[in-house]
Design an enzyme around this catalytic site. Structure first.
Site, short mmCIF file in Angstrom:
data_model
loop_
_atom_site.label_atom_id
_atom_site.label_comp_id
_atom_site.label_asym_id
_atom_site.label_seq_id
_atom_site.Cartn_x
_atom_site.Cartn_y
_atom_site.Cartn_z
N GLU A 150 0.72 -0.68 -5.23
CA GLU A 150 -0.40 0.27 -5.20
C GLU A 150 0.24 1.65 -5.34
O GLU A 150 0.51 2.35 -4.37
CB GLU A 150 -1.18 0.16 -3.88
CG GLU A 150 -2.53 0.87 -3.94
CD GLU A 150 -2.57 2.25 -3.29
OE1 GLU A 150 -3.46 3.03 -3.63
OE2 GLU A 150 -1.72 2.54 -2.42
N ASP A 204 0.83 -1.21 0.00
CA ASP A 204 0.00 0.00 0.00
C ASP A 204 0.86 1.26 0.00
O ASP A 204 1.87 1.33 0.70
CB ASP A 204 -0.87 -0.04 1.27
CG ASP A 204 -1.75 1.17 1.41
OD1 ASP A 204 -2.67 1.31 0.58
OD2 ASP A 204 -1.53 1.98 2.33
C1 GLC Z 1 -3.88 3.63 -0.17
C2 GLC Z 1 -5.27 3.06 0.08
C3 GLC Z 1 -6.17 4.14 0.55
C4 GLC Z 1 -5.59 4.76 1.81
C5 GLC Z 1 -4.13 5.18 1.63
C6 GLC Z 1 -3.46 5.47 2.93
O1 GLC Z 1 -3.87 4.54 -1.18
O2 GLC Z 1 -5.75 2.46 -1.08
O3 GLC Z 1 -7.47 3.68 0.77
O4 GLC Z 1 -6.35 5.87 2.20
O5 GLC Z 1 -3.37 4.16 1.01
O6 GLC Z 1 -3.15 4.30 3.62
#
Ligand code: GLC
Length: 644
Positions: free
Chosen positions: A322, A280
């Site tokens: 991500e 993430d």
């Molecule tokens: C990523 C997640 C998102 C979250 C962010 C902070 O982008 O997909 O939902 O708010 O990380 O952890």
């Protein structure tokens, strides 16, 4: 190049560890050690205690390897000999919040048939590690990386599900929020109590001098709800870096201990039997004054180091990036050309997702082409996760330059697309909402479910059958694109039956300020029942999707071997590409318009789909009659054409 220093260092560490000689571990460690050491040298050039950290690191690797079950070790070996297994056309994904889908993990185990019926065999269980009840950012503020939220179940449940999945030939994906912890994590709590060891796990400052220097170039992720990038800790009279929410403390990876601890958490997850780890917010892993602190070279080095270490212990486990960043930057997270990735094996195709929504607003391919034709190809052996909607907002992350090449004023166009999808243009069919509008420049991201953005919510409200039909066609077309474009398609739970926005979040104190909850609905099991009732909206969406999934899985040309070749159909309303592999070929074409459009015969002939010999659309099963020169595509129609 062989570095003799490393041989003796490694030998010394291994002798001390007395782990005995395990050929797999030993060989993997020796082949990755040079990379690991080199990355540490680059990340931490000024430290004279590097050898100590490397020793701890190897100890942790050995311990994690020892804990890895024989079944998982066997799976690693199998995947090592079939290292491109995940490029397969057979993989189809779904992401879901367990509580919103079915309550808890125990119940989840009874739902396997739900996925099988649709053909889904890769499931992303959205964050479920322990986090505070209130301040948790949808689970992305983790307070314990080794425990599951008690309302959902236990880590044993996860292991159990992973085991069952493996036996069923399914894959399990979980998140690892690597960039930050919750302020309720034990490290944060120790830091708050004044422990310098744990204060050094975060970016903490005594006054605003350094924070202000950072702020000069740091953008804001949540300008409406969490402005600024630092939070004042009254207890300590200090400032801590919090790029996301004030309760999400950014981990300080300039400290090698942080890297080692987070690696340990990663390997712990891998050892539960997880197939894909979603890293993430990984673009944010390194911070530097004077920059936006995203996509910095060191962030890549950290991921490379994670990958090299995971390859020693759990080489069968994949990494998903991500990285919702500029198109050119996303590509960087696939790493450098090698047989297998030295960073992430897959990445969200945020570029395609955004462009598809842009084309829903404009009904043409101009920006799709200007953008996709001008970004570098991803390296071979890595794959996209193609999606139309996920749990997050849609950011119009394409390049302004590409918008201008498509003939638009970039700023005005961005405003048009945002307004269109947010439904603030009177004639728009979309029912979305602006997310995190930046009052200074008017930029905003967009929230909304697939069905609502595609017009279903408005059409249902108006009881307008024609509009309902159009919305279903839009949904189907978008799904058909992600099911045939190179990569693994993944659906957001509920989209398979056309679930529209859920506005109940507005009544929830903890959620009302975050409109991303509108597109994270609870599964409506009553509506779900309708999917088998002929003629219902749910049935029409679901059955078509089920058909497309089955077709994808029986199309070897849809495996992702960088074999997606876009085609210009000389009609700005059509988006098309050819997929080809081992003698199997499909010409995939989509009408982006709400009017019929012509597909020219010579486009097919010129690309080796000889219309005179006969071509068939595999979706409808019909032979396409090109005798009259061109074929008319219905509004939002998709063809997957093959020669007869
Ligand atoms: C990523 C997640 C998102 C979250 C962010 C902070 O982008 O997909 O939902 O708010 O990380 O952890």
């Amino acid at each position: 190049m062989y570095d003799p220093r490393l041989k003796s260092l490694l030998k010394e560490i291994l002798d001390d560890l007395e782990i005995g000689f395990d050929a797999d571990f030993g060989i993997r460690l020796s082949t990755n050690f040079d990379a690991i050491y080199g990355l540490f040298e680059r990340l931490y050039p000024d430290r004279d205690d590097l050898a100590i950290h490397i020793r701890t690191l190897v100890e942790r690797l050995a311990a994690a390897y020892r804990q890895r079950s024989p079944v998982l070790k066997q799976m690693d070996i199998e995947r090592e000999s079939d290292y491109h297994w995940f490029l397969s056309e057979k993989l189809v994904g779904m992401m879901l919040y367990v509580d919103r889908f079915c309550g808890d993990l125990k119940n989840f185990k009874t739902k396997l048939s739900y996925f099988k019926d649709l053909g889904v065999n890769l499931v992303h269980l959205m964050p479920l590690l322990k986090c505070p009840r209130d301040n948790n950012d949808g689970g992305y503020a983790v307070s314990d990386f080794r425990k599951v939220n008690p309302e959902l179940g236990t880590i044993e449940d996860i292991r159990d599900i992973a085991d069952t999945f493996r036996k069923e030939g399914m894959c399990l994906m979980l998140d690892l929020a690597v960039n930050h912890t919750s302020d309720e994590h034990k490290w944060a709590k120790a830091a708050l109590k004044g422990d310098p060891k744990y204060q050094a796990y975060y970016y903490m400052f005594d006054d605003r001098r350094i924070p202000d220097q950072f702020e000069a170039s740091l953008p804001e992720v949540f300008p409406e709800t969490a402005p600024g990038n630092f939070t004042n800790l009254k207890e300590l009279d200090k400032w801590v870096m919090t790029v996301f929410h004030e309760y999400q403390w950014d981990l300080n990876y300039t400290n090698p201990e942080v890297f080692i601890e987070m690696l340990d958490n990663l390997l712990f997850l891998a050892n539960q039997g997880i197939d894909v780890i979603r890293l993430d917010a990984l673009a944010f892993l390194w911070k530097r004054i004077g920059t936006q602190s995203q996509n910095l070279e060191e962030a890549h080095l950290i991921i490379q180091a994670f990958k090299a270490c995971a390859q020693v212990v759990a080489p069968g486990v994949l990494f998903l990036a991500e990285a919702i960043v500029a198109p050119n930057e996303i590509i960087g997270y696939f790493g450098h050309p090698k047989t297998v990735s030295n960073e992430c094996d897959m990445a969200y195709n945020a570029t395609l997702m955004t462009l598809l929504w842009e084309s829903i607003a404009t009904k043409n391919n101009k920006l799709l082409h200007a953008s996709l034709n001008n970004i570098p190809a991803k390296p071979f052996g890595r794959t996209w996760l193609n999606y139309v909607r996920c749990h997050d907002d849609i950011g119009l992350g394409y390049e302004d330059l590409h918008a201008s090449w498509a003939g638009y004023d970039a700023r005005l166009h961005r405003k048009f697309v945002t307004d269109f999808l947010a439904g603030s243009i009177s004639w728009s069919f979309a029912r979305g909402a602006k997310f995190m509008e930046d009052r200074k420049n008017g930029d905003a991201r967009i929230s909304g479910s697939l069905a609502s953005l595609a017009g279903l919510e408005l059409a249902l409200d108006k009881k307008d059958d024609t509009a309902i039909e159009m919305a279903i066609k839009r949904i189907t077309m978008l799904n058909a694109v992600i099911l045939s474009y190179g990569g693994i398609p993944i659906f957001y739970m509920g989209d398979e039956i056309g679930m529209t926005n859920d506005y109940s979040y507005l009544e929830d104190e903890l959620r009302k300020d975050d409109n991303r909850w509108m597109h994270r609905p609870e599964m409506n099991w009553e509506r779900e029942q309708l999917k088998t009732k002929k003629g219902t909206v749910e049935n029409r969406i679901y059955k078509t999707l089920q058909h497309l999934v089955a077709l994808r899985k029986s199309s070897p040309e849809f495996a992702d071997h960088n074999n997606t070749v876009r085609v210009d159909c000389r009609n700005e309303h059509l988006f098309a590409f050819i997929r080809q592999r081992d003698g199997y070929r499909s010409f995939c074409v989509f009408n982006l318009n709400d009017h019929p459009e012509l597909l020219y015969k010579d486009v097919l002939d010129g690309n080796g789909f000889e219309t005179a010999l006969g071509v068939r659309d595999r979706i409808s099963g019909k032979v396409l009659n090109f005798l009259n020169y061109n074929v008319m595509m219905e509004p939002y129609q998709s063809f997957w054409i093959s020669s007869i």
